[in-house]
Design a protein around this motif. Structure first.
Motif, PDB file in Angstrom:
ATOM      1  N   LYS A  53      76.446  52.986  18.055  1.00 24.91           N
ATOM      2  CA  LYS A  53      76.498  52.464  19.427  1.00 24.91           C
ATOM      3  C   LYS A  53      77.042  51.040  19.465  1.00 24.91           C
ATOM      4  CE  LYS A  53      72.802  55.426  21.102  1.00 24.91           C
ATOM      5  NZ  LYS A  53      71.435  55.498  21.588  1.00 24.91           N
ATOM      6  N   VAL A  54      76.617  50.218  18.530  1.00 26.06           N
ATOM      7  CA  VAL A  54      77.093  48.827  18.484  1.00 26.06           C
ATOM      8  C   VAL A  54      78.585  48.782  18.149  1.00 26.06           C
ATOM      9  CG1 VAL A  54      76.929  46.655  17.201  1.00 26.06           C
ATOM     10  CG2 VAL A  54      74.853  47.839  17.936  1.00 26.06           C
ATOM     11  N   LEU A  55      79.000  49.519  17.121  1.00 24.28           N
ATOM     12  CA  LEU A  55      80.418  49.525  16.741  1.00 24.28           C
ATOM     13  C   LEU A  55      81.293  50.108  17.846  1.00 24.28           C
ATOM     14  CD1 LEU A  55      80.213  50.521  12.980  1.00 24.28           C
ATOM     15  CD2 LEU A  55      80.678  48.262  13.938  1.00 24.28           C
ATOM     16  N   LYS A  56      80.821  51.156  18.492  1.00 25.69           N
ATOM     17  CA  LYS A  56      81.587  51.764  19.578  1.00 25.69           C
ATOM     18  C   LYS A  56      81.754  50.774  20.719  1.00 25.69           C
ATOM     19  CE  LYS A  56      82.286  55.800  22.371  1.00 25.69           C
ATOM     20  NZ  LYS A  56      83.705  55.922  22.077  1.00 25.69           N
ATOM     21  N   ALA A  57      80.685  50.101  21.102  1.00 26.31           N
ATOM     22  CA  ALA A  57      80.754  49.138  22.205  1.00 26.31           C
ATOM     23  C   ALA A  57      81.674  47.962  21.874  1.00 26.31           C
ATOM     24  CB  ALA A  57      79.356  48.626  22.534  1.00 26.31           C
ATOM     25  N   LYS A  58      81.717  47.576  20.625  1.00 26.74           N
ATOM     26  CA  LYS A  58      82.516  46.408  20.252  1.00 26.74           C
ATOM     27  C   LYS A  58      83.961  46.741  19.896  1.00 26.74           C
ATOM     28  CE  LYS A  58      82.420  42.317  17.388  1.00 26.74           C
ATOM     29  NZ  LYS A  58      82.383  41.199  18.263  1.00 26.74           N
ATOM     30  N   TYR A  59      84.204  47.878  19.215  1.00 33.46           N
ATOM     31  CA  TYR A  59      85.526  48.113  18.648  1.00 33.46           C
ATOM     32  C   TYR A  59      86.294  49.317  19.190  1.00 33.46           C
ATOM     33  CZ  TYR A  59      83.961  44.710  15.224  1.00 33.46           C
ATOM     34  OH  TYR A  59      83.503  43.577  14.622  1.00 33.46           O
ATOM     35  N   PHE A  60      85.613  50.342  19.676  1.00 33.39           N
ATOM     36  CA  PHE A  60      86.364  51.510  20.156  1.00 33.39           C
ATOM     37  C   PHE A  60      85.698  52.130  21.385  1.00 33.39           C
ATOM     38  CE2 PHE A  60      83.569  52.811  16.761  1.00 33.39           C
ATOM     39  CZ  PHE A  60      83.092  54.073  17.082  1.00 33.39           C
ATOM     40  N   PHE A 104      86.335  57.181  17.021  1.00 32.96           N
ATOM     41  CA  PHE A 104      86.385  56.385  15.803  1.00 32.96           C
ATOM     42  C   PHE A 104      87.728  56.547  15.100  1.00 32.96           C
ATOM     43  CE2 PHE A 104      85.928  56.073  11.212  1.00 32.96           C
ATOM     44  CZ  PHE A 104      85.496  54.772  11.101  1.00 32.96           C
ATOM     45  N   PHE A 105      88.264  57.758  15.106  1.00 27.77           N
ATOM     46  CA  PHE A 105      89.513  58.027  14.386  1.00 27.77           C
ATOM     47  C   PHE A 105      90.721  57.401  15.060  1.00 27.77           C
ATOM     48  CE2 PHE A 105      86.669  61.418  13.029  1.00 27.77           C
ATOM     49  CZ  PHE A 105      86.688  61.184  11.671  1.00 27.77           C
ATOM     50  N   GLU A 106      90.623  57.087  16.331  1.00 23.26           N
ATOM     51  CA  GLU A 106      91.713  56.423  17.049  1.00 23.26           C
ATOM     52  C   GLU A 106      91.534  54.918  17.084  1.00 23.26           C
ATOM     53  OE1 GLU A 106      91.122  58.366  20.745  1.00 23.26           O
ATOM     54  OE2 GLU A 106      92.389  60.065  20.230  1.00 23.26           O
ATOM     55  N   ALA A 107      90.421  54.417  16.579  1.00 27.50           N
ATOM     56  CA  ALA A 107      90.093  52.992  16.623  1.00 27.50           C
ATOM     57  C   ALA A 107      91.089  52.174  15.799  1.00 27.50           C
ATOM     58  CB  ALA A 107      88.682  52.761  16.116  1.00 27.50           C
ATOM     59  N   LYS A 108      91.364  50.980  16.276  1.00 27.85           N
ATOM     60  CA  LYS A 108      92.245  50.024  15.599  1.00 27.85           C
ATOM     61  C   LYS A 108      91.422  48.829  15.137  1.00 27.85           C
ATOM     62  CE  LYS A 108      96.100  52.148  16.895  1.00 27.85           C
ATOM     63  NZ  LYS A 108      96.316  53.355  16.174  1.00 27.85           N
ATOM     64  N   LEU A 109      92.031  48.005  14.327  1.00 24.55           N
ATOM     65  CA  LEU A 109      91.346  46.827  13.810  1.00 24.55           C
ATOM     66  C   LEU A 109      91.047  45.825  14.925  1.00 24.55           C
ATOM     67  CD1 LEU A 109      90.216  45.694  11.232  1.00 24.55           C
ATOM     68  CD2 LEU A 109      92.407  44.630  10.786  1.00 24.55           C
ATOM     69  N   GLY A 110      92.005  45.585  15.814  1.00 26.45           N
ATOM     70  CA  GLY A 110      91.785  44.651  16.911  1.00 26.45           C
ATOM     71  C   GLY A 110      91.998  43.209  16.511  1.00 26.45           C
ATOM     72  N   ALA A 111      91.703  42.308  17.447  1.00 25.17           N
ATOM     73  CA  ALA A 111      91.960  40.887  17.230  1.00 25.17           C
ATOM     74  C   ALA A 111      90.763  40.173  16.598  1.00 25.17           C
ATOM     75  CB  ALA A 111      92.323  40.219  18.553  1.00 25.17           C
ATOM     76  N   ARG A 112      89.588  40.402  17.127  1.00 23.04           N
ATOM     77  CA  ARG A 112      88.381  39.730  16.609  1.00 23.04           C
ATOM     78  C   ARG A 112      87.500  40.788  15.969  1.00 23.04           C
ATOM     79  NH1 ARG A 112      85.819  35.876  20.912  1.00 23.04           N
ATOM     80  NH2 ARG A 112      84.413  35.779  19.142  1.00 23.04           N
TER      81      ARG A 112
END
Length: 119
Positions: A79-86, A91-99
């Motif tokens: 839940k935390v990772l999803k809210a912050k990063y994707f 999850f499989f479509e998630a990118k690294l992002g800026a921060r």
């Protein structure tokens, strides 16, 4: 090793300490290497000693974390990772992002390595 991708320098230092101890019986002392280290790292089934390749082992442990993430979408870490990063993707479509945190970067690198068919 379960949460972070170890840098090559750290892995090299660990291997160096293991070799030193294995060949001489003491830390930081060179011994006489009777067999190539890659042969020692082979599986016992194939004539080696079964020592682990730390780079592969590190990626495998991170892969285990990825497996836990995709299997338990109700866990707090998911839940935390999803809210912050994707937030708007899987999850499989998630990118690294800026921060990003080093833990997230490690998971993304492991995902990339596993997707590329490292094994």
């Amino acid at each position: 090793m379960t949460c972070y991708l170890l840098r090559e320098g750290v892995i090299d230092d660990i291997k160096s300490q293991a070799r030193s101890y294995w060949w001489s019986g003491k830390q930081n002392t060179r011994g006489w290497a009777m067999v190539a280290w890659d042969k020692i790292c082979r599986s016992k089934k194939f004539g080696g000693m079964g020592f682990r390749d730390l780079s592969l082992f590190n990626v495998a442990l991170l892969g285990n974390q990825i497996w836990r993430l995709i299997q338990d979408e109700h866990s707090l870490v998911f839940k935390v990772l999803k809210a912050k990063y994707f937030l708007r993707s899987s999850f499989f479509e998630a990118k690294l992002g800026a921060r990003y945190s080093y833990a997230w970067a490690s998971l993304m690198k492991a995902k990339e390595v596993l997707n590329d068919g490292f094994f």
